[in-house]
Motif scaffolding. Structure first.
Motif, PDB file in Angstrom:
ATOM      1  N   LYS A  10       0.834  -1.271   0.051  1.00 25.35           N
ATOM      2  CA  LYS A  10       0.123  -0.019  -0.031  1.00 25.35           C
ATOM      3  C   LYS A  10       0.871   1.500   0.103  1.00 25.35           C
ATOM      4  CE  LYS A  10      -4.115   0.484   1.837  1.00 25.35           C
ATOM      5  NZ  LYS A  10      -5.361   0.610   2.677  1.00 25.35           N
ATOM      6  N   ARG A  14       0.820   4.147  -3.129  1.00 22.13           N
ATOM      7  CA  ARG A  14       0.309   5.573  -2.705  1.00 22.13           C
ATOM      8  C   ARG A  14       1.700   6.259  -3.595  1.00 22.13           C
ATOM      9  NH1 ARG A  14      -1.109   8.057   2.849  1.00 22.13           N
ATOM     10  NH2 ARG A  14      -2.829   6.639   2.384  1.00 22.13           N
ATOM     11  N   GLN A  86      -5.724   9.577  -3.624  1.00 23.28           N
ATOM     12  CA  GLN A  86      -4.466   8.768  -3.206  1.00 23.28           C
ATOM     13  C   GLN A  86      -4.945   7.243  -3.762  1.00 23.28           C
ATOM     14  OE1 GLN A  86      -4.604   9.006   1.137  1.00 23.28           O
ATOM     15  NE2 GLN A  86      -2.799  10.569   1.087  1.00 23.28           N
ATOM     16  N   ASP A  88      -3.992   4.221  -3.188  1.00 21.01           N
ATOM     17  CA  ASP A  88      -4.323   3.103  -2.456  1.00 21.01           C
ATOM     18  C   ASP A  88      -5.540   3.227  -1.664  1.00 21.01           C
ATOM     19  OD1 ASP A  88      -2.954   5.366  -0.825  1.00 21.01           O
ATOM     20  OD2 ASP A  88      -3.233   4.134   0.803  1.00 21.01           O
ATOM     21  N   ARG A  89      -6.169   4.249  -1.779  1.00 18.41           N
ATOM     22  CA  ARG A  89      -7.399   4.491  -1.242  1.00 18.41           C
ATOM     23  C   ARG A  89      -8.505   4.590  -2.242  1.00 18.41           C
ATOM     24  NH1 ARG A  89      -7.367   8.385   4.049  1.00 18.41           N
ATOM     25  NH2 ARG A  89      -9.225   7.281   4.306  1.00 18.41           N
ATOM     26  N   GLN A  91     -11.548   3.801  -4.502  1.00 16.97           N
ATOM     27  CA  GLN A  91     -12.519   2.916  -4.158  1.00 16.97           C
ATOM     28  C   GLN A  91     -12.997   2.466  -5.159  1.00 16.97           C
ATOM     29  OE1 GLN A  91     -14.931   5.690  -2.078  1.00 16.97           O
ATOM     30  NE2 GLN A  91     -13.905   5.410  -0.053  1.00 16.97           N
ATOM     31  N   LYS A 130     -20.871   6.688   1.781  1.00 19.02           N
ATOM     32  CA  LYS A 130     -20.232   6.859   0.392  1.00 19.02           C
ATOM     33  C   LYS A 130     -21.229   6.533  -0.608  1.00 19.02           C
ATOM     34  CE  LYS A 130     -15.411   6.616   2.118  1.00 19.02           C
ATOM     35  NZ  LYS A 130     -15.158   7.978   1.975  1.00 19.02           N
ATOM     36  N   GLU A 151     -16.277  -2.234   1.659  1.00 15.90           N
ATOM     37  CA  GLU A 151     -14.631  -2.264   2.157  1.00 15.90           C
ATOM     38  C   GLU A 151     -14.655  -3.674   2.481  1.00 15.90           C
ATOM     39  OE1 GLU A 151     -12.524   0.451   4.702  1.00 15.90           O
ATOM     40  OE2 GLU A 151     -13.213  -1.174   6.037  1.00 15.90           O
ATOM     41  N   SER A 156      -5.976  -4.846   4.235  1.00 13.20           N
ATOM     42  CA  SER A 156      -5.783  -4.149   3.157  1.00 13.20           C
ATOM     43  C   SER A 156      -6.742  -2.865   2.911  1.00 13.20           C
ATOM     44  CB  SER A 156      -5.853  -5.007   1.877  1.00 13.20           C
ATOM     45  OG  SER A 156      -7.070  -5.309   1.690  1.00 13.20           O
ATOM     46  N   LYS A 157      -7.941  -3.131   3.407  1.00 11.67           N
ATOM     47  CA  LYS A 157      -9.116  -2.165   3.575  1.00 11.67           C
ATOM     48  C   LYS A 157      -9.398  -1.823   1.894  1.00 11.67           C
ATOM     49  CE  LYS A 157      -8.969  -0.030   7.872  1.00 11.67           C
ATOM     50  NZ  LYS A 157     -10.113  -0.861   8.087  1.00 11.67           N
ATOM     51  N   ARG A 158      -9.099  -2.888   0.959  1.00 15.93           N
ATOM     52  CA  ARG A 158      -9.534  -2.638  -0.163  1.00 15.93           C
ATOM     53  C   ARG A 158     -11.133  -2.600  -0.504  1.00 15.93           C
ATOM     54  NH1 ARG A 158      -7.453  -8.540  -2.266  1.00 15.93           N
ATOM     55  NH2 ARG A 158      -7.690  -8.813  -0.034  1.00 15.93           N
ATOM     56  N   CYS A 159     -11.474  -1.718  -1.538  1.00 12.27           N
ATOM     57  CA  CYS A 159     -12.711  -1.312  -1.752  1.00 12.27           C
ATOM     58  C   CYS A 159     -13.121  -1.816  -3.135  1.00 12.27           C
ATOM     59  CB  CYS A 159     -13.001   0.338  -1.570  1.00 12.27           C
ATOM     60  SG  CYS A 159     -12.877   0.626   0.072  1.00 12.27           S
TER      61      CYS A 159
END
Length: 345
Positions: A10, A14, A86, A88-89, A91, A130, A151, A156-159
């Motif tokens: 991650k 980024r 970013q 890595d965030r 979604q 969201k 999520e 990892s909090k991958r979306c």
């Protein structure tokens, strides 16, 4: 991949995103992005499996269920458009689309997913704050769909972005994509010639009336007759429907389609200048080869600028054109619905 590996990745992702923003990205950055994107495939598969179970349990049938990885060109564009974005965030690296016949089914399914995932399940949690309801609040350009963000419940909090829409909304979105490809303008991002954008916005307003949903603010005081009149005037002046109908890729210009019945992953490569389509198929256990080929073709597309490529997974090849008619430059369903509305007036 371990949790520590994911956290390290991650940070690298980024940094790669920042390098793209600053126009200094190198081959290693793009390899990092390809690797990060690839670990979103399992969560797409997991979500689609869950959706199919939900639909079966409620005896509800979707017209289309499709999933795709976000294209490199779209990732780059989004990073540069939004200053605080970013990578890595982001979604919507993983995207699943569910299309229903009517609005009632869309609303029911949206609520079903909310009830199931709002508090979190074993794998996913709905980030309800969201959620974007572009049906009740259409975008200024006329776009309509519901977007839910989920999520994945690990470090990892991958979306994943789930788009829920009606067939009519899908037809309109396809026409936007096709016109954007035809003119090589980013109509979805507000670019392109004004008459195309106005035409599409008016068509959206007309379809809103058909589905009895709110119309874009600009045209909310117009009735159906006035909207149809404006559409006809633009079409007469610019031959927009004739242009759209003449763009579709003919069957003789589609390669490989007959040999793809047993595959699960599909790379669709559209040559915009020649109006030819090549489809590459990969079996379910051959994802890595599909991803490697996709990355290679994306880099070629970036250099040459005359192709558009996407990696899609579908249960059956025959669903490909229905799910992604824009890659066939096919607006026939949009033209048919629009013509029917215009004829009524």
């Amino acid at each position: 991949m371990s949790e520590n590996d994911i956290l390290t990745t991650k940070k690298q992702v980024r940094k790669a995103g920042e390098n793209i923003k600053n126009n200094i990205a190198d081959d290693n950055d793009y390899k990092t992005i390809a690797s990060w994107r690839s670990i979103h495939v399992p969560i797409m598969t997991s979500m689609v499996n869950a959706i199919n179970k939900k639909l079966n349990s409620k005896n509800l049938k979707a017209a289309i269920i499709a999933r795709r990885l976000k294209r490199l060109s779209s990732i780059e564009l989004k990073l540069k458009r939004f200053k605080n974005m970013q990578l890595d965030r982001m979604q919507d690296i993983a995207g699943v689309r569910v299309v229903f016949k009517n609005l009632e089914q869309v609303t029911f399914f949206q609520q079903l997913m909310k009830q199931t995932y709002l508090r979190g399940s074993r794998k996913f949690k709905l980030l309800d704050e969201k959620t974007k309801d572009y049906i009740q609040n259409p975008k200024d350009d006329g776009y309509r769909s519901i977007h839910q963000i989920f999520e994945y419940k690990d470090v990892s909090k991958r979306c994943l972005e789930l788009q829920i829409r009606t067939q009519l909304q899908h037809y309109w979105a396809t026409a936007v994509e096709v016109l954007g490809m035809k003119t090589q303008a980013k109509i979805k991002q507000g670019e392109g010639e004004q008459h195309y954008k106005v035409f599409l916005k008016l068509c959206s307003a007309l379809f809103c009336i058909q589905e009895n949903t709110p119309i874009v603010e600009e045209y909310k005081n117009l009735d159906k007759r006035e909207i149809c009149k404006k559409i006809r005037e633009l079409d007469k002046k610019y031959n927009i429907l004739k242009q759209l109908s003449g763009l579709a890729v003919s069957s003789k210009n589609i390669e490989n389609q007959a040999q793809l019945k047993q595959n699960y992953y599909f790379i669709v490569l559209l040559n915009l200048n020649r109006r030819t389509l090549i489809i590459y198929g990969y079996k379910k256990n051959n994802l890595q080869a599909a991803e490697d080929h996709y990355t290679y073709l994306e880099q070629q597309s970036k250099r040459n600028g005359d192709t558009d490529v996407v990696l899609i997974s579908l249960d059956k090849i025959k669903l490909l054109k229905r799910a992604y008619p824009n890659y066939y430059l096919d607006s026939s369903s949009f033209i048919k619905e629009l013509s029917k509305n215009l004829k009524d007036e």
